[in-house]
Every structure is written in C-alpha cells, then in structure tokens.
Design an enzyme around this catalytic site. Structure first.
Site, PDB file in Angstrom:
ATOM      1  N   GLY A 300      39.344  78.981  19.887  1.00 54.55           N
ATOM      2  CA  GLY A 300      38.705  79.297  18.612  1.00 54.55           C
ATOM      3  C   GLY A 300      37.255  79.711  18.762  1.00 54.55           C
ATOM      4  N   ILE A 302      34.281  78.207  17.881  1.00 56.54           N
ATOM      5  CA  ILE A 302      33.428  77.183  18.476  1.00 56.54           C
ATOM      6  C   ILE A 302      33.976  76.737  19.818  1.00 56.54           C
ATOM      7  CG2 ILE A 302      32.523  74.837  18.211  1.00 56.54           C
ATOM      8  CD1 ILE A 302      31.157  76.821  16.421  1.00 56.54           C
ATOM      9  N   SER A 415      32.838  68.084  13.851  1.00 57.50           N
ATOM     10  CA  SER A 415      33.039  67.820  12.433  1.00 57.50           C
ATOM     11  C   SER A 415      32.334  68.888  11.600  1.00 57.50           C
ATOM     12  CB  SER A 415      32.543  66.417  12.075  1.00 57.50           C
ATOM     13  OG  SER A 415      32.949  66.068  10.760  1.00 57.50           O
ATOM     14  N   LYS A 418      31.317  69.639   5.340  1.00 61.51           N
ATOM     15  CA  LYS A 418      32.279  69.468   4.240  1.00 61.51           C
ATOM     16  C   LYS A 418      32.899  68.076   4.226  1.00 61.51           C
ATOM     17  CE  LYS A 418      33.418  74.378   3.873  1.00 61.51           C
ATOM     18  NZ  LYS A 418      32.277  74.829   4.696  1.00 61.51           N
ATOM     19  N   SER A 460      32.047  83.242  12.850  1.00 63.13           N
ATOM     20  CA  SER A 460      33.273  82.570  13.278  1.00 63.13           C
ATOM     21  C   SER A 460      34.470  83.144  12.528  1.00 63.13           C
ATOM     22  CB  SER A 460      33.171  81.062  13.021  1.00 63.13           C
ATOM     23  OG  SER A 460      33.020  80.791  11.649  1.00 63.13           O
ATOM     24  N   VAL A 464      32.254  84.175   6.226  1.00 67.44           N
ATOM     25  CA  VAL A 464      31.938  85.234   5.267  1.00 67.44           C
ATOM     26  C   VAL A 464      31.424  86.512   5.924  1.00 67.44           C
ATOM     27  CG1 VAL A 464      31.496  83.684   3.338  1.00 67.44           C
ATOM     28  CG2 VAL A 464      29.623  84.266   4.890  1.00 67.44           C
ATOM     29  N   GLU A 552      36.319  74.434  -3.651  1.00 68.66           N
ATOM     30  CA  GLU A 552      35.004  74.910  -3.218  1.00 68.66           C
ATOM     31  C   GLU A 552      33.907  74.358  -4.127  1.00 68.66           C
ATOM     32  OE1 GLU A 552      33.573  79.071  -1.352  1.00 68.66           O
ATOM     33  OE2 GLU A 552      34.315  79.224  -3.410  1.00 68.66           O
TER      34      GLU A 552
END
Length: 627
Positions: A300, A302, A415, A418, A460, A464, A552
């Site tokens: 992925g 990260i 983590s 969020k 990532s 956005v 959200e």
C-alpha cells in the site's frame, strides 16, 4: 560536415592565428618592431614559434576548450581560458628549458618577457574569439525575434543556486526563456546586478515586480530555505496566474538523487510548507539494522514507503505481506532493482487468516513488525461495517497475537486521526486496533507494542489529491464534499519516516501522535491544485459541492480529551497517555464482536459498546458549525 565539427575547426583555425599573432605582437612591443629583434634571437625563431603554437594547441584540446558551448559563456568559461593559456605558457617554458640543454638547439632563445606578453595576448585573443561569438549570437536578428516570443522569467534567489538556474535556462536547446532579473531576501543585494541582470528586492516587492516586468514564470532558487519561507512566497504568487517552478531541496541535491538543474513545477506539497524530517539515524539503525522486519500491507501507499525507508537501514531480512498481488509485485520489483543486496520475501496473505499469519511468524520469527494492512475508505466501510471489523480489528489481533507468541521485539500499528472520537465505522475500527495494541502492551511482555496516529497522507491511494488531479485532467468539475471541511495532511515519505522514528522511541503501550501542522481546507486545496495545473477555479474548472459522505465529519482530531501529550526528542512526535485496558477485557469485547458477526446481527451497536466515543457525524458536525 556536421555543424558542430565545422565550428570546432573554425575555432582551431582562429586559435592558430591567435597564437602566431600573440608572439608577433609580443616581439613588436618588446623590440619596437620586427626589424629591431636582435640577431641572436632570430635563430630558429620561426621553428620555435611553430613548436610553441603546436604545444599550446594541444593544451587547449586536452583541457576540452573545443567541447564547451560558448554561446552561453560566462565567468567560469573566462577562468577556463586564463587557466588554459597559463598552462600552455608553462608547458612552453618547460619545453624551452629542456631544449636549451640540447647542444644543437641551445641557440633557440626566447626571452621570458616575450612568453609573459604572449600569455596576456593569448587570453585576449582566445577569449575574444569565443566571447565575440556569444555577443554576435545575442544581437543577431534571429535571436532578437526569438527573444520577443520568450517567456519572461524572474528568479527568486540571487545566490549560487540562482546563477545555476540562470545558466540552466539559458542552456535550454529551444531557448524559450528570457530571464529578466532576480529577487532576494537579502536587502543588501537590492539594486545590484548579477550576470548583467538587476536584483529587484525581496518578497515585499514581489507582486509589484511581477506586474511591472510582465513576468510569465517565477523560479524559486532557494534549496536551503525553510519550507515556511517557501510557503509564504508561493501563497503570495499562486493567485497571480504566473507559473511557478522550484529547485529541489538542498538535502536531495546533497544526496545526489537530484541535480541542481532539476527545476520542477510547484506541487501541492510545497504549498503545505512541511519541513524536512530530522531523524535520529543511530537510534533507528539500532533497532532495524541486521533485524528481521515484517511489514503487513507492504504494497500500500504507507506500507510500500515504509519498505523503501526500512531497506536503507540494512535489515537482515524484509518480509512483505499483502493481500493485493499487484501492489506486492510492484514493490517487490522496485526493491530488487533499488536494493539488489536486500534479502526480500514477499507473500500474498490476508491478516484475517490467523493460521497463515502464524505460519509466517513461525517460519521467519520477525523481530520488528509494522502493521499497515487495513481497510481505510470511510464511505465503503459504512456500507460494509462487518468487513472493517474482520480486517482491521481481528486482522490486527491476529498479527499482534503472533508477535506476542513469537516474541517479536517491537510491534508498530499504523493508526489514524479518525480513531479519535470516531464518527464512522472505519475510525471506530482503528480505535479498536489501538485498544488491541494497548491490551497486549499491558502484559509487560518482551514485545513493545505501540501505535502511531496521524492524519491524511498526500497522494496515497484513494486520497483527495489523485482524485482532484484526475478530475482536472478530465476538464472538471472538481468535487468537494463541503466548503468548510478541513483535514490534516502530511506527505507519504514524511509519515513513513516518522513512523520508523516513533518505533525507536517505543517503550510499550504508547500511542505516538505525529505533528500534522495546521489543518487545511479541502476547498482551498482543490482551488490551489487547479491553479497549479494552469487553470482558473470556477472559470476554466468548476468547483462543486457534493455534500458530506456517510460517516464523514467536517474536522478531524488527533487527541482524545482524556489523553495528555508528552513531547519526545523529535519535535514532530508526541506521546499520548496510555489508556488502561487489560487483555482479558479486550478478549471479552472481541468475543462479543465475533458472536455478532457469526449471528449476522447489526455490528454498529456492538462497536459502540466497545468504543463509547463513537458518535454519529450529525452530532459532531452540528456542534462544529455552531462554533
């Protein structure tokens, strides 16, 4: 004949004439004319001059004086001319000394004053022919016409980097740029000239200068300036319509990964003004070098960057675990190419598969584990909450349990902000992951269990920025969920580096919180990205508002009210006060979640029972808007 070769032969011919003229003028000045040369100095005079001309010509060839682009010659090239002439004169003097020892050639006499005068004339003639070409090139009608259609460029930074940029732009083959002058924060340089160009002043006069000089492009040539300073300048210019380019950061130039001349367009990361991360490499090497390191979710955004950074610290073995084969394959190829001596293992496996994870731990017994595997898309997890619990919560438990059983030295959970007062299933699931880590840490075991919490990461997968770029490429509109929504951002390399550094600080049970800087309005981010792409928001590319997505909230937090922050030796990493939860308490809660999943009952009430801070988005957003 090739145009380049033709020019070289012309220069060679002119240099031969120049060397003869240098000696001729030297003798004329020394003896007030050719006829006044003493008889003893005329013996083998012509032979001696021919020999010296050949010697000096060879020196010019050896010093690559015919491989330079003289149309852009400057001080450096003038110094090269002086050095070449001096070396040529030195070689001639040495040659004359050797000749004088030969009986038959001992009568070849050339006074040292002649050699000194000829050196001066060599510099004048050799430099003159080359700089005359530069002058002719710049005043030719063809060049004047071309200059009228060039982009007018202003360089911010009147130092060495600025001069390098000037030379780079002048050397471009299509010659599409005309550098108008410099700007610099050093007030003592204001009003001075560099390479014939005016230094206009500092950033207080920037906007006025851009308008007055009709500038099309601004180049930031300040590789050692702080990101805050660059951000101030970029924010001043971003609404003017002037194209902005930037020189790489000084650490990239020093590393040799980027050349001084690698001028690049300004990216959205530059507008954030994030400073370069300072790492304690000794501390990191101590826990990574020579160790077996496992990264789950290693394919992925990260996870893959973690692998790149870890590989630099020479682990004994790097084990990558990922469920998505394409990502795993990509990072495998990249690491094999970049780190050919790295002992690399890549496995396709799901963290939800307890037996598969246990078998990998049993086989490799990793000493350090970075757990980055997770479902992270908020709206998708709202529609599939059960999958968030299976993958994020039980996946984390499976990996942590194996790390516990096989006595890994460190376990680091990735983590998210969020997880703080979550308003969605994804955030709540990550808070449960933190609880898993803290429960295992409460066992006072050999393994140091920690979590690292941070906000959004630029670029990532699914973030956005790539979405906005795709929408801009398609001509718009760019969709923002709400005009007031704000988020914390950092770059992928910055996040990965700080995660690795936090692992070095780990003592067990901590939740490390990364300094995310100031929050950014997504609406502002979208409009800045449109401008950086060369368009005007709401004129060329529309910005529309689609409404908040399921789960959200308008803002994110990095810390819960009951957590206190303690600073570390790294100014970007803080430690939140550990929350008390025993492994027995955790296991009881996980059993209830498992029963709910097995009986296919609504999972959200069960999550809320374990995460009391889990609230609906409407509760949080209404309170935020009232403020």
């Amino acid at each position: 004949m090739n145009k380049r070769i033709y020019k070289v032969w012309v220069l060679v011919f002119l240099d031969i004439i120049s060397f003869f003229m240098s000696f001729l003028w030297a003798y004329m000045i020394k003896f007030d004319g050719i006829k006044q040369i003493p008889t003893e100095l005329r013996y083998h005079l012509v032979d001696g001059i021919i020999l010296m001309v050949v010697a000096k010509l060879i020196i010019l060839i050896l010093m690559k004086m015919y491989s330079k682009i003289w149309r852009f010659a400057g001080i450096t090239e003038m110094i090269d001319v002086i050095i070449a002439a001096a070396v040529g004169t030195g070689v001639v003097m040495g040659g004359l000394f050797l000749i004088s020892r030969h009986p038959e050639l001992s009568k070849v006499l050339i006074p040292r004053s002649i050699l000194l005068l000829s050196f001066i004339f060599d510099v004048i003639f050799i430099g003159g022919t080359r700089f005359s070409y530069r002058l002719f090139f710049h005043v030719s009608p063809k060049e004047i016409i071309r200059h009228q259609h060039q982009k007018r460029v202003l360089i911010y930074g009147a130092g060495q980097a600025g001069v390098m940029v000037l030379k780079e732009l002048n050397a471009r083959a299509n010659n599409e740029y005309a550098v108008v002058g410099f700007m610099d924060d050093d007030v003592s340089k204001k009003g001075q000239r560099m390479h014939g160009l005016f230094v206009y002043g500092n950033k207080q006069e920037l906007l006025k200068t851009l308008a007055k000089e009709d500038i099309n492009m601004l180049v930031l040539a300040m590789p050692s300036a702080s990101e805050v300073v660059k951000k101030e300048i970029l924010n001043l210019v971003k609404d003017t319509g002037v194209k902005i380019s930037i020189l790489p950061k000084v650490h990239d130039i020093i590393d040799g990964t980027i050349a001084y001349s690698s001028i690049r367009p300004v990216e959205i990361e530059d507008l954030l003004g994030r400073e370069q991360v300072q790492l304690n490499n000794r501390q990191i090497s101590k826990y990574l070098e020579g160790k077996r390191v496992m990264v789950t979710g290693g394919g992925g955004s990260i996870g893959s960057e973690l692998c790149r950074q870890i590989a630099k610290y020479k682990p004994d073995r790097l084990i990558i675990v990922d469920i998505y084969e394409n990502n795993a394959y990509d990072i495998q190829l990249e690491l094999k190419r970049t780190f050919p001596n790295l002992a690399l293992e890549v496995f396709i496996a799901s963290v939800r598969d307890e037996k598969r994870i246990k078998s990998l731990f049993e086989r490799f017994r990793p000493q350090v584990v970075f757990h980055a595997a997770a479902h992270k898309h908020v709206p998708l997890m709202e529609d599939s909450p059960e999958e968030a619990i299976k993958n994020n919560v039980f996946g984390t438990y499976n990996v942590a349990k194996s790390a516990f059983e096989f006595e890994s030295e460190k376990f680091v959970l990735i983590s998210t902000d969020k997880a703080v007062n979550p308003t969605n299933v994804m955030g709540a699931s990550k808070r449960l992951c933190e609880m898993v880590v803290q429960a295992f840490a409460s066992q006072k075991h050999k393994t140091e269990f920690v979590a690292v919490r941070f906000g959004n990461v630029l670029g990532s997968n699914g973030s956005v920025i790539p979405i906005f770029k795709k929408q801009i490429k398609e001509g718009g509109p760019v969709t923002v969920t709400h005009p007031d929504i704000i988020r914390y951002f950092m770059t992928i390399p910055e996040a990965a580096q700080l995660v690795i550094q936090a692992g070095g600080f780990a003592m067990g049970g901590e939740i490390f919180v990364l300094d995310m800087g100031d929050p950014v309005k997504i609406d502002t981010l979208a409009r800045d990205l449109i401008r950086l792409s060369g368009f005007e928001p709401d004129v060329d590319i529309k910005v529309t508002y689609s409404g908040l997505r399921p789960g959200e909230k308008l803002y994110e937090e990095l810390l819960m009210s009951e957590e206190g922050l303690v600073s570390t030796e790294n100014e970007k990493i803080f430690v939140a006060k550990p929350m008390d939860i025993t492994l027995d308490e955790l296991l009881k809660g996980l059993d209830r979640l498992k029963e709910t999943l097995e009986e296919m009952l609504p999972i959200v009430p069960a999550i809320k029972a374990m995460v009391p801070t889990f609230k609906t988005p409407d509760e949080v957003n209404q309170a935020f808007l009232k403020e």
